[in-house]
Design an enzyme around this catalytic site. Structure first.
Site, PDB file in Angstrom:
ATOM      1  N   GLY A  47       0.729  -1.311   0.064  1.00 52.13           N
ATOM      2  CA  GLY A  47       0.051   0.080   0.001  1.00 52.13           C
ATOM      3  C   GLY A  47       1.010   1.285  -0.116  1.00 52.13           C
ATOM      4  O   GLY A  47       1.888   1.553  -0.910  1.00 52.13           O
ATOM      5  N   SER A  49       3.422   3.169   2.502  1.00 59.43           N
ATOM      6  CA  SER A  49       3.805   3.178   3.731  1.00 59.43           C
ATOM      7  C   SER A  49       3.525   4.329   4.738  1.00 59.43           C
ATOM      8  O   SER A  49       3.342   4.000   6.080  1.00 59.43           O
ATOM      9  CB  SER A  49       5.188   2.631   3.611  1.00 59.43           C
ATOM     10  OG  SER A  49       6.113   3.504   3.120  1.00 59.43           O
ATOM     11  N   CYS A  79       6.246  -5.250   0.441  1.00 54.91           N
ATOM     12  CA  CYS A  79       6.127  -3.829  -0.222  1.00 54.91           C
ATOM     13  C   CYS A  79       5.980  -2.765   0.943  1.00 54.91           C
ATOM     14  O   CYS A  79       6.992  -2.650   1.827  1.00 54.91           O
ATOM     15  CB  CYS A  79       5.140  -3.768  -1.118  1.00 54.91           C
ATOM     16  SG  CYS A  79       5.645  -2.571  -2.430  1.00 54.91           S
ATOM     17  N   ARG A 108      12.633   3.578  -0.369  1.00 55.45           N
ATOM     18  CA  ARG A 108      11.139   3.603  -0.770  1.00 55.45           C
ATOM     19  C   ARG A 108      11.386   3.966  -2.529  1.00 55.45           C
ATOM     20  O   ARG A 108      12.193   4.739  -2.796  1.00 55.45           O
ATOM     21  CB  ARG A 108      10.328   4.657  -0.352  1.00 55.45           C
ATOM     22  CG  ARG A 108      10.270   4.444   1.389  1.00 55.45           C
ATOM     23  CD  ARG A 108       9.591   5.440   1.937  1.00 55.45           C
ATOM     24  NE  ARG A 108       8.082   5.368   1.319  1.00 55.45           N
ATOM     25  CZ  ARG A 108       7.582   6.690   0.887  1.00 55.45           C
ATOM     26  NH1 ARG A 108       8.078   7.698   0.841  1.00 55.45           N
ATOM     27  NH2 ARG A 108       6.507   6.681   0.329  1.00 55.45           N
ATOM     28  N   ARG A 137       5.815  -0.017  -7.352  1.00 52.25           N
ATOM     29  CA  ARG A 137       6.430   1.203  -6.731  1.00 52.25           C
ATOM     30  C   ARG A 137       7.125   0.520  -5.402  1.00 52.25           C
ATOM     31  O   ARG A 137       7.171   1.001  -4.472  1.00 52.25           O
ATOM     32  CB  ARG A 137       5.440   2.213  -6.403  1.00 52.25           C
ATOM     33  CG  ARG A 137       4.733   3.035  -7.400  1.00 52.25           C
ATOM     34  CD  ARG A 137       3.942   3.778  -6.945  1.00 52.25           C
ATOM     35  NE  ARG A 137       2.479   3.580  -6.224  1.00 52.25           N
ATOM     36  CZ  ARG A 137       2.172   3.611  -4.916  1.00 52.25           C
ATOM     37  NH1 ARG A 137       3.185   4.247  -4.180  1.00 52.25           N
ATOM     38  NH2 ARG A 137       1.308   3.016  -4.546  1.00 52.25           N
ATOM     39  N   HIS A 173       5.401  -8.340  -4.490  1.00 50.96           N
ATOM     40  CA  HIS A 173       3.922  -8.870  -4.002  1.00 50.96           C
ATOM     41  C   HIS A 173       3.693 -10.383  -4.335  1.00 50.96           C
ATOM     42  O   HIS A 173       3.078 -10.171  -5.661  1.00 50.96           O
ATOM     43  CB  HIS A 173       2.709  -8.040  -4.570  1.00 50.96           C
ATOM     44  CG  HIS A 173       2.630  -6.392  -3.968  1.00 50.96           C
ATOM     45  ND1 HIS A 173       1.963  -6.042  -3.028  1.00 50.96           N
ATOM     46  CD2 HIS A 173       3.316  -5.404  -4.397  1.00 50.96           C
ATOM     47  CE1 HIS A 173       2.277  -4.932  -2.706  1.00 50.96           C
ATOM     48  NE2 HIS A 173       2.984  -4.504  -3.830  1.00 50.96           N
ATOM     49  N   GLU A 175       1.311 -11.987  -3.182  1.00 53.90           N
ATOM     50  CA  GLU A 175      -0.116 -12.274  -3.175  1.00 53.90           C
ATOM     51  C   GLU A 175      -1.022 -12.019  -4.578  1.00 53.90           C
ATOM     52  O   GLU A 175      -2.108 -12.321  -4.684  1.00 53.90           O
ATOM     53  CB  GLU A 175      -0.626 -11.569  -2.057  1.00 53.90           C
ATOM     54  CG  GLU A 175      -0.878 -10.133  -1.896  1.00 53.90           C
ATOM     55  CD  GLU A 175       0.407  -9.113  -1.752  1.00 53.90           C
ATOM     56  OE1 GLU A 175       1.725  -9.815  -1.804  1.00 53.90           O
ATOM     57  OE2 GLU A 175       0.446  -8.203  -1.903  1.00 53.90           O
TER      58      GLU A 175
HETATM   59  N1  GLN Z   1       5.851   2.855  -2.737  1.00 58.75           N
HETATM   60  C1  GLN Z   1       4.983   2.513  -1.530  1.00 58.75           C
HETATM   61  C2  GLN Z   1       5.597   3.031  -0.243  1.00 58.75           C
HETATM   62  O1  GLN Z   1       6.668   3.655  -0.263  1.00 58.75           O
HETATM   63  C3  GLN Z   1       5.076   1.023  -1.292  1.00 58.75           C
HETATM   64  C4  GLN Z   1       4.245   0.484  -2.820  1.00 58.75           C
HETATM   65  C5  GLN Z   1       3.526  -0.842  -2.488  1.00 58.75           C
HETATM   66  O2  GLN Z   1       3.331  -1.233  -1.436  1.00 58.75           O
HETATM   67  N2  GLN Z   1       3.342  -1.702  -3.630  1.00 58.75           N
HETATM   68  O3  GLN Z   1       5.034   2.870   0.936  1.00 58.75           O
END
Ligand code: GLN
Length: 193
Positions: A47, A49, A79, A108, A137, A173, A175
């Site tokens: 998600g 962070s 992630c 990140r 990402r 990921h 999942e």
């Molecule tokens: N870029 C998001 C972050 O810094 C992480 C992306 C992800 O969880 N798919 O939290």
């Protein structure tokens, strides 16, 4: 039955719940300390962070999460979840904190934005067949401290999966890619704990 939680403040909660349920676990969506206290393991989803961090503090969850990790509860972060588990974030947004526990530094968005998302086959320590990994990402583990162990790296050597005792983190990921072996490993850790 193995009772595990998915931290359900933000992110791809449902995807993790689906994989864990399919593997035979009872899944609790965790938003409050009482819910955390009722599970034997926890997944921190992907998600954003910085949002999960903010919400976890607003919900009074940061200290309970730290206590649970300290007490040895198995936790698997994907992630953004890996970023939350990291002891050090190289490039936090202003005020961003992590829960910590994993002796690593993460960077990140190490591969750029959404358009630089990619999928690849990864060799992972302990798994016979390569893992189909989706990077969205995604962060990169830029430093693995002496207490943590790298489980997988990209061809250029960048570490993307780590373990430290009952803590497991992947920059990608599994999942969303139909990959269940990390969740199986997580459930094994829960049953052994
Ligand atoms: N870029 C998001 C972050 O810094 C992480 C992306 C992800 O969880 N798919 O939290």
């Amino acid at each position: 039955m193995t009772r595990v939680g998915v931290l359900a403040l933000q992110g791809d909660v449902r995807e993790h719940a689906r994989v864990l349920t399919a593997l035979g676990a009872e899944v609790v969506l965790v938003r409050r300390p009482e819910e955390l206290a009722s599970v034997d393991g926890l997944v921190l989803p992907g998600g954003e962070s910085s949002v999960i961090d903010k919400l976890s503090r607003a919900f009074g969850m940061q200290q309970p999460l730290r206590d649970a990790i300290e007490s040895g509860m198995p936790v698997y972060g994907t992630c953004a979840g890996l970023i939350l588990l990291a002891d050090r974030i190289a490039n936090p947004i202003a005020g961003q904190q992590s829960v910590g526990g994993l002796d690593v530094t993460v960077q990140r968005n190490a591969f750029g934005g959404q358009v630089e998302s990619f999928e690849t086959a990864l060799t992972v320590d302990g798994f016979d067949e390569p893992v189909h990994a989706a990077f969205i990402r995604a962060p990169l583990v830029t430093e693995v401290g002496p207490r943590a162990q790298a489980l997988a790296a990209l061809p250029d050597g960048g570490v993307v999966a780590v373990r430290q005792g009952n803590l497991l983190g992947t920059a990608f990921h599994p999942e969303v890619a139909g990959e269940t072996r990390f969740h199986e490993l997580f459930l094994d850790l829960v049953r052994a704990a």
